[in-house]
Design an enzyme around this catalytic site. Structure first.
Site, PDB file in Angstrom:
ATOM      1  CD  GLU B  53      -1.799  -2.325   1.534  1.00  0.00           C
ATOM      2  OE1 GLU B  53      -0.671  -2.665   1.754  1.00  0.00           O
ATOM      3  OE2 GLU B  53      -2.529  -3.215   1.715  1.00  0.00           O
ATOM      4  CG  PHE B 115      -9.825  -9.861  11.295  1.00  0.00           C
ATOM      5  CD1 PHE B 115      -8.674 -10.579  11.467  1.00  0.00           C
ATOM      6  CD2 PHE B 115     -10.142  -9.927   9.733  1.00  0.00           C
ATOM      7  CE1 PHE B 115      -7.634 -10.676  10.531  1.00  0.00           C
ATOM      8  CE2 PHE B 115      -9.102 -10.405   8.710  1.00  0.00           C
ATOM      9  CZ  PHE B 115      -7.980 -10.766   9.198  1.00  0.00           C
ATOM     10  CD  GLN B 116      -7.386  -7.712   7.625  1.00  0.00           C
ATOM     11  OE1 GLN B 116      -8.039  -7.315   6.763  1.00  0.00           O
ATOM     12  NE2 GLN B 116      -5.856  -8.051   7.335  1.00  0.00           N
ATOM     13  CE  LYS B 165     -17.281  -6.675   3.341  1.00  0.00           C
ATOM     14  NZ  LYS B 165     -16.510  -8.035   3.645  1.00  0.00           N
ATOM     15  CG  MET B 484      22.559  11.904   3.018  1.00  0.00           C
ATOM     16  SD  MET B 484      23.426  13.328   2.400  1.00  0.00           S
ATOM     17  CE  MET B 484      22.424  13.922   0.840  1.00  0.00           C
TER      18      MET B 484
HETATM   19  C1  LIG Z   1      18.563  14.685   1.939  1.00  0.00           C
HETATM   20  C2  LIG Z   1      17.572  15.855   1.392  1.00  0.00           C
HETATM   21  C3  LIG Z   1      18.300  17.195   1.376  1.00  0.00           C
HETATM   22  C4  LIG Z   1      17.818  18.358   1.214  1.00  0.00           C
HETATM   23  N1  LIG Z   1      18.206  19.500   0.988  1.00  0.00           N
HETATM   24  C5  LIG Z   1      17.855  20.631   0.408  1.00  0.00           C
HETATM   25  C6  LIG Z   1      18.306  21.591  -0.103  1.00  0.00           C
HETATM   26  O1  LIG Z   1      19.639  21.579  -0.229  1.00  0.00           O
HETATM   27  N2  LIG Z   1      17.817  22.698  -0.700  1.00  0.00           N
HETATM   28  C7  LIG Z   1      16.331  22.657  -0.503  1.00  0.00           C
HETATM   29  O2  LIG Z   1      15.943  23.749  -0.903  1.00  0.00           O
HETATM   30  N3  LIG Z   1      15.617  21.708  -0.169  1.00  0.00           N
HETATM   31  C8  LIG Z   1      16.137  20.782   0.409  1.00  0.00           C
HETATM   32  N4  LIG Z   1      15.689  19.344   0.636  1.00  0.00           N
HETATM   33  C9  LIG Z   1      14.135  19.665   0.824  1.00  0.00           C
HETATM   34  C10 LIG Z   1      13.610  19.966   2.007  1.00  0.00           C
HETATM   35  O3  LIG Z   1      13.618  19.481   2.910  1.00  0.00           O
HETATM   36  C11 LIG Z   1      12.284  20.875   1.811  1.00  0.00           C
HETATM   37  O4  LIG Z   1      11.343  19.778   1.225  1.00  0.00           O
HETATM   38  C12 LIG Z   1      12.226  21.780   0.861  1.00  0.00           C
HETATM   39  O5  LIG Z   1      13.188  22.844   0.711  1.00  0.00           O
HETATM   40  C13 LIG Z   1      10.778  22.658   0.807  1.00  0.00           C
HETATM   41  O6  LIG Z   1      10.477  23.475  -0.389  1.00  0.00           O
HETATM   42  P1  LIG Z   1       9.536  24.678  -0.568  1.00  0.00           P
HETATM   43  O7  LIG Z   1      10.069  25.599   0.649  1.00  0.00           O
HETATM   44  O8  LIG Z   1       9.686  24.980  -1.930  1.00  0.00           O
HETATM   45  O9  LIG Z   1       8.237  24.150   0.275  1.00  0.00           O
HETATM   46  P2  LIG Z   1       7.216  22.990  -0.214  1.00  0.00           P
HETATM   47  O10 LIG Z   1       7.353  21.840   0.657  1.00  0.00           O
HETATM   48  O11 LIG Z   1       7.180  22.814  -1.801  1.00  0.00           O
HETATM   49  O12 LIG Z   1       5.913  23.799   0.270  1.00  0.00           O
HETATM   50  C14 LIG Z   1       5.167  24.683  -0.467  1.00  0.00           C
HETATM   51  C15 LIG Z   1       5.137  26.134   0.177  1.00  0.00           C
HETATM   52  O13 LIG Z   1       4.090  26.700  -0.822  1.00  0.00           O
HETATM   53  C16 LIG Z   1       2.912  26.928  -0.276  1.00  0.00           C
HETATM   54  N5  LIG Z   1       1.835  27.067  -1.518  1.00  0.00           N
HETATM   55  C17 LIG Z   1       1.312  25.890  -1.739  1.00  0.00           C
HETATM   56  N6  LIG Z   1       0.540  26.174  -2.781  1.00  0.00           N
HETATM   57  C18 LIG Z   1       0.567  27.250  -3.192  1.00  0.00           C
HETATM   58  C19 LIG Z   1      -0.232  28.046  -3.976  1.00  0.00           C
HETATM   59  N7  LIG Z   1      -1.029  27.799  -4.897  1.00  0.00           N
HETATM   60  N8  LIG Z   1       0.236  29.540  -4.072  1.00  0.00           N
HETATM   61  C20 LIG Z   1       1.166  29.771  -2.944  1.00  0.00           C
HETATM   62  N9  LIG Z   1       1.816  29.457  -1.935  1.00  0.00           N
HETATM   63  C21 LIG Z   1       1.472  28.078  -2.230  1.00  0.00           C
HETATM   64  C22 LIG Z   1       2.675  26.100   0.785  1.00  0.00           C
HETATM   65  O14 LIG Z   1       1.874  26.634   1.630  1.00  0.00           O
HETATM   66  C23 LIG Z   1       4.002  25.860   1.266  1.00  0.00           C
HETATM   67  O15 LIG Z   1       4.405  27.038   2.257  1.00  0.00           O
HETATM   68  C24 LIG Z   1      16.282  18.396   1.160  1.00  0.00           C
HETATM   69  C25 LIG Z   1      15.441  17.052   1.370  1.00  0.00           C
HETATM   70  C26 LIG Z   1      16.147  15.754   1.673  1.00  0.00           C
HETATM   71  C27 LIG Z   1      15.653  14.587   1.745  1.00  0.00           C
HETATM   72  C1  LIG Z   2      12.406   5.574   5.006  1.00  0.00           C
HETATM   73  C2  LIG Z   2      13.653   6.006   5.410  1.00  0.00           C
HETATM   74  N1  LIG Z   2      14.629   5.593   6.383  1.00  0.00           N
HETATM   75  C3  LIG Z   2      15.871   6.153   6.609  1.00  0.00           C
HETATM   76  C4  LIG Z   2      16.210   7.158   5.959  1.00  0.00           C
HETATM   77  C5  LIG Z   2      17.585   7.962   6.167  1.00  0.00           C
HETATM   78  N2  LIG Z   2      18.427   8.165   5.222  1.00  0.00           N
HETATM   79  C6  LIG Z   2      18.596   9.079   4.508  1.00  0.00           C
HETATM   80  S1  LIG Z   2      19.453   8.993   3.055  1.00  0.00           S
HETATM   81  C7  LIG Z   2      19.812   7.317   3.550  1.00  0.00           C
HETATM   82  C8  LIG Z   2      20.846   6.410   2.774  1.00  0.00           C
HETATM   83  C9  LIG Z   2      20.362   6.091   1.371  1.00  0.00           C
HETATM   84  O1  LIG Z   2      21.306   5.259   0.785  1.00  0.00           O
HETATM   85  P1  LIG Z   2      21.161   5.197  -0.772  1.00  0.00           P
HETATM   86  O2  LIG Z   2      19.615   4.977  -1.260  1.00  0.00           O
HETATM   87  O3  LIG Z   2      22.187   4.180  -1.252  1.00  0.00           O
HETATM   88  O4  LIG Z   2      21.521   6.717  -1.386  1.00  0.00           O
HETATM   89  P2  LIG Z   2      22.903   7.206  -1.403  1.00  0.00           P
HETATM   90  O5  LIG Z   2      23.126   8.317  -0.438  1.00  0.00           O
HETATM   91  O6  LIG Z   2      23.949   6.378  -1.405  1.00  0.00           O
HETATM   92  O7  LIG Z   2      23.185   7.895  -2.875  1.00  0.00           O
HETATM   93  C10 LIG Z   2      19.246   7.152   4.689  1.00  0.00           C
HETATM   94  C11 LIG Z   2      19.244   5.679   5.517  1.00  0.00           C
HETATM   95  C12 LIG Z   2      15.382   7.907   5.180  1.00  0.00           C
HETATM   96  N3  LIG Z   2      15.418   9.134   4.334  1.00  0.00           N
HETATM   97  N4  LIG Z   2      14.320   7.161   4.609  1.00  0.00           N
END
Ligand SMILES: Cc1cc2nc3c(=O)[nH]c(=O)nc-3n(C[C@H](O)[C@H](O)[C@H](O)COP(=O)(O)OP(=O)(O)OC[C@H]3O[C@@H](n4cnc5c(N)ncnc54)[C@H](O)[C@@H]3O)c2cc1C
Ligand SMILES: Cc1ncc(C[n+]2csc(CCOP(=O)(O)OP(=O)(O)O)c2C)c(N)n1
Ligand SMILES: [Mg+2]
Lengths: 172, 587
Positions: B53, B115-116, B165, B484
């Site tokens: 799911e 159940f479930q 259901k 990472m």
């Molecule tokens: C490993 C990892 C590393 C990351 N590193 C970075 C990084 O280096 N840089 C980076 O930028 N992010 C990074 N992120 C992502 C970060 O965690 C956030 O998800 C991201 O920065 C959020 O983007 P955003 O501010 O555009 O907001 P979003 O999460 O896209 O939110 C959208 C915003 O816009 C508003 N909104 C929605 N609809 C509308 C509309 N119609 N009109 C006006 N406003 C609206 C919402 O209310 C909200 O405030 C990383 C994520 C991971 C997993």
């Molecule tokens: C469901 C979940 N569990 C744990 C993490 C923490 N986490 C972030 S990056 C990462 C490693 C990812 O490894 P891989 O897919 O090999 O990517 P790489 O960084 O090597 O490119 C982990 C464990 C996560 N982001 N999501």
């Protein structure tokens, strides 16, 4: 700025008009606990059975920035119609009701009745060795009354939490 | 209203059809059997059978993000619903419109530990925008239309409709059309007040070092908003940076684009944010990955923040001009107001500003050297981009270094072509998301840029890909590490690589074959291009196992708790400054 720590904490009374649908209270309480906001008191009951509106009065505290967040977060909940900050949107009346049970005999019993009289608390139940007082007023007044009852045989307290409404002719 | 008696399940299908739904992603079970029976007896809506799911929700997210439509999920009660929770949380964090239908035990058994049975509305309350428990079949059509309205309006998000259901089996003649349903309370503000627009253009007109910081909200608003954003940035002649979620809102190869900002953003984008005097934030939420250390975040700028959700404003960063409204609508008003007043930026100042930016850009912060036959991950992704860009591919990702490299080296010219898990960072998102994208765009090139660890989190969906012959390409950047995690351990924990090695990996080529897909392995730089071309030209699904250097780190990087100007540009930087204690506790 971003640094909440340096800002002073204030207390606010917020009125929230919501649809009286299942889960709406859980949603509001979950919002406060999930985001780490304080709830000092929260009351809720249906106020318009025809339109199925409930009114929640919540007393909360936080920095001005947090308080703005709390209101915005409440306002974005889907079943919320209106959020009103009664502490800043003009004067408001705030009341709380307490039921206070005091058990004892002799001098202490007489004294409790005398103080209740001064505080305009009503006796709603009594026997030879107890009273239940009903008292309405500002929360601080209730606090004082309950404090005074402590040495006189206070055994139980039940309070409603604050309900509030703005002064003047306007509705929420 | 129709007089004919129908079951709740039939009404449900009718409501879905009236909402324009043509596909749902799901998995059957006892509580939803009546709905599956109704699905069986119609041809308008296709059901895609996922293999878990969680995959259904990510597939619906990919479908939604790549089309702008609401993605629909159908799962059974109990474990079906709980398996959906990660996807729902993911959709909530990234503002993705989803309607998730969950089966429930019959109403008279609710609360009996039947159940479930799971308290689905209770469990999903904090991870949905809203949820419903339908207790009466008469309410079902209205609730369905409300659910779609709530999911797609304002700030989009996931909505759960829990369906006991007995309710879906009960008969009713009562139906309402979408047009007949008006929500009682939910009416997000989309149009900004005129005086706010006036203040905004005046503030912009005084700028000497302006920057546009645009995020996922512009994508949420739609392609028109992205066009308007591009027009505004061109008209003003100012630099523009995008968040991870905003990539594609502004054309990636436009000279005014500074790339992504934030923790793994470009040097020029972060320094421009730090040094700007007017920041125009449109649809971005000042996420901690973007701001770094808050008290050093763009300390000398006036900030304008346009967001449809008032709670995003002044949450992390206090701004000077909050504007609540839809990005598209506000952009349109800003353009009109600017033109009507015939405003002009100080061109001399702007020129100096660009000169400064060009100096930062000249650092070429994304440069790397590909030497010899061992493939660098950056090289693999850059080649993948170069060899596919003419086909406007849809890119999804898993989570990790490969995700950041994809964000850095791909250039997105249009919105809705980049699907990544930003807010929750859910490993296992990319492949099911790619299935949803591919279902929505059957002839397009859809690539999941994956890590070898992430891909195993939803690997079972290869079976779904095979069943529907979805020609998804899974490009595994195989560094044999949870890269990472390893990077953070190297930086923050003295190189003690606790549990971050990807041991006992499967043979991905054989794995592909076992799932009726084509497997390709590449471990030589010389062969990379040819093999990527082979992947693209293979008509069906492909798993590409790209073996890369094992110890590469992702740069630039702003260590947690550091400020924008404290960026690490490469491995030689890392010894520079120890991470602060405050930074150590940050995620
Ligand atoms: C490993 C990892 C590393 C990351 N590193 C970075 C990084 O280096 N840089 C980076 O930028 N992010 C990074 N992120 C992502 C970060 O965690 C956030 O998800 C991201 O920065 C959020 O983007 P955003 O501010 O555009 O907001 P979003 O999460 O896209 O939110 C959208 C915003 O816009 C508003 N909104 C929605 N609809 C509308 C509309 N119609 N009109 C006006 N406003 C609206 C919402 O209310 C909200 O405030 C990383 C994520 C991971 C997993
Ligand atoms: C469901 C979940 N569990 C744990 C993490 C923490 N986490 C972030 S990056 C990462 C490693 C990812 O490894 P891989 O897919 O090999 O990517 P790489 O960084 O090597 O490119 C982990 C464990 C996560 N982001 N999501
Ligand atoms: Mg890896």
């Amino acid at each position: 700025m971003a640094n909440h720590k340096t800002q002073v904490t204030e207390s606010r009374t917020i009125a929230v008009l919501v649809d009286n649908e299942p889960g709406v209270l859980a949603r509001v309480i979950g919002l406060f606990s999930g985001r780490g906001y304080n709830i000092e008191s929260l009351t809720v009951t249906e106020v318009d059975p025809r339109q199925r509106f409930s009114r929640i009065t919540v007393v909360t505290s936080g920095t001005p920035q947090i308080l703005e967040q709390i209101k915005a977060q409440l306002d974005r909940l889907v079943p919320v119609h209106r959020v009103s900050d009664l502490s800043i949107e003009g004067p408001a009346v705030e009341r709380e009701l307490a039921l206070v049970k005091v058990a004892g005999t002799g001098e202490k019993r007489v004294e409790s009745l005398r103080i209740a009289d001064i505080f305009r608390a009503r006796v709603v139940d009594s026997s030879h060795d107890h009273f239940i007082f009903e008292m309405t007023g500002k929360s601080e007044k209730l606090d004082v009354f309950i404090d005074l009852m402590q040495p006189l045989g206070l055994v139980d307290v039940s309070r409603t939490g604050v309900v509030a409404i703005s002064r003047g002719p306007q509705g929420l | 209203m129709s007089a004919e008696l129908k079951t709740g399940a039939q009404m449900l299908i009718r409501a879905l059809r009236d909402q324009g739904v043509d596909v749902i992603f799901g998995y059957p079970g006892g509580a939803v059997l009546p709905i599956y029976d109704a699905l069986f007896q119609q041809n308008d809506i296709q059901h895609i059978l996922v293999r878990q799911e969680g995959g259904a929700v990510h597939a619906a997210e990919g479908y939604a993000r790549s089309t702008g439509k609401v993605g629909v999920v159908l799962v059974t009660s109990g474990p079906g619903a709980t398996n959906a929770v990660t996807g729902l949380t993911d959709a909530l964090m990234d503002s993705i419109p989803i309607v998730c239908l969950t089966g429930q035990v019959p109403t008279h058994l609710i609360g009996n530990d039947a159940f479930q049975e799971a308290d689905t509305t209770g469990i999903t309350r904090p991870c949905t925008k809203h949820n419903y428990l339908v207790k009466d079949v008469a309410d079902l059509p209205r609730i369905m239309h409300e659910a779609f309205y709530v999911a797609r309006s304002g700030r989009p998000g996931p909505v759960v409709v829990d369906l006991p259901k007995d309710v879906v089996q009960a008969k009713t003649s009562h139906y309402v059309t979408p047009a007949e349903v008006k929500h009682r309370s939910y009416r997000p503000q989309t149009k900004a007040e005129d005086h706010k627009i006036a203040e905004a253009v005046e503030m912009i007109a005084k700028a000497k070092r302006p920057i546009v910081y645009a995020g996922g909200g512009v994508i949420n608003s739609g392609p028109k908003a992205c066009e308007l954003l591009t027009r505004l940035v061109h008209m003003l002649g100012v630099p523009c940076t995008n968040t991870l979620m905003g990539l594609g809102a502004f054309p990636g190869s436009d000279p005014q684009f500074l790339g992504m900002l934030g923790m793994h953003g470009t040097y020029e984008a972060n320094l421009a944010m730090y040094n700007c005097d007017v920041m125009i934030n449109i649809g971005a939420r000042f996420d901690d990955r973007v701001t770094g250390r808050l008290d050093e975040f763009s300390p000398r700028s006036k900030k304008i923040h346009v967001d449809i959700d008032a709670s995003s404003i002044n949450k992390n960063v206090m701004v000077d001009l909050p504007i609540v409204g839809d990005a598209g609508s506000v952009l349109e008003d800003l353009l009109a107001a600017w033109q009507a007043r015939k405003l002009q930026l100080d061109q001399k100042a702007l020129k100096d500003w660009w000169q400064k930016i060009e100096e930062w850009r000249a650092r070429d912060c994304l440069k790397f050297e590909q030497k010899g036959q061992v493939i660098k991950p950056q090289h693999a992704i850059k080649r993948l981009y170069e060899l596919t860009k003419d086909r406007s591919p849809f890119i999804t990702t898993e989570v990790g270094q490969h995700q950041m490299w994809a964000a850095q080296y791909f250039k997105f010219e249009q919105p809705n072509h980049w699907m990544t898990s930003g807010g929750l960072g859910t490993m296992g998102y990319g492949m099911p998301a790619a299935m949803g994208v591919q279902r929505a765009h059957p002839d397009a090139l859809v690539i999941d840029v994956a890590g070898e660890a992430s891909i195993l989190m939803n690997i079972q969906e290869l079976s779904c890909i095979a069943q529907y012959n979805l020609p998804v390409k899974v490009f595994i950047v195989n560094n044999q590490w949870m890269g990472m995690v390893r990077q953070w351990q190297e930086l923050l924990h003295g190189g003690r690589y606790s549990e971050s090695y990807s041991a006992a990996l499967p043979d991905f080529v054989k794995l592909a074959e076992a799932f009726h897909a084509v497997g390709i392995r590449c471990d030589k730089a010389d062969e990379l291009d040819d093999k990527i071309m082979e992947m693209i030209e293979t008509p069906g699904p492909v798993i590409f196992d790209c073996l890369v250097t094992k110890d590469e780190n992702c740069f630039p990087m702003i260590p947690s708790g550091a400020a924008h100007y404290e960026m690490l540009l490469g491995p030689e930087d890392k010894a520079g400054k120890p991470i602060s204690e405050e930074g150590m506790v940050l995620v």
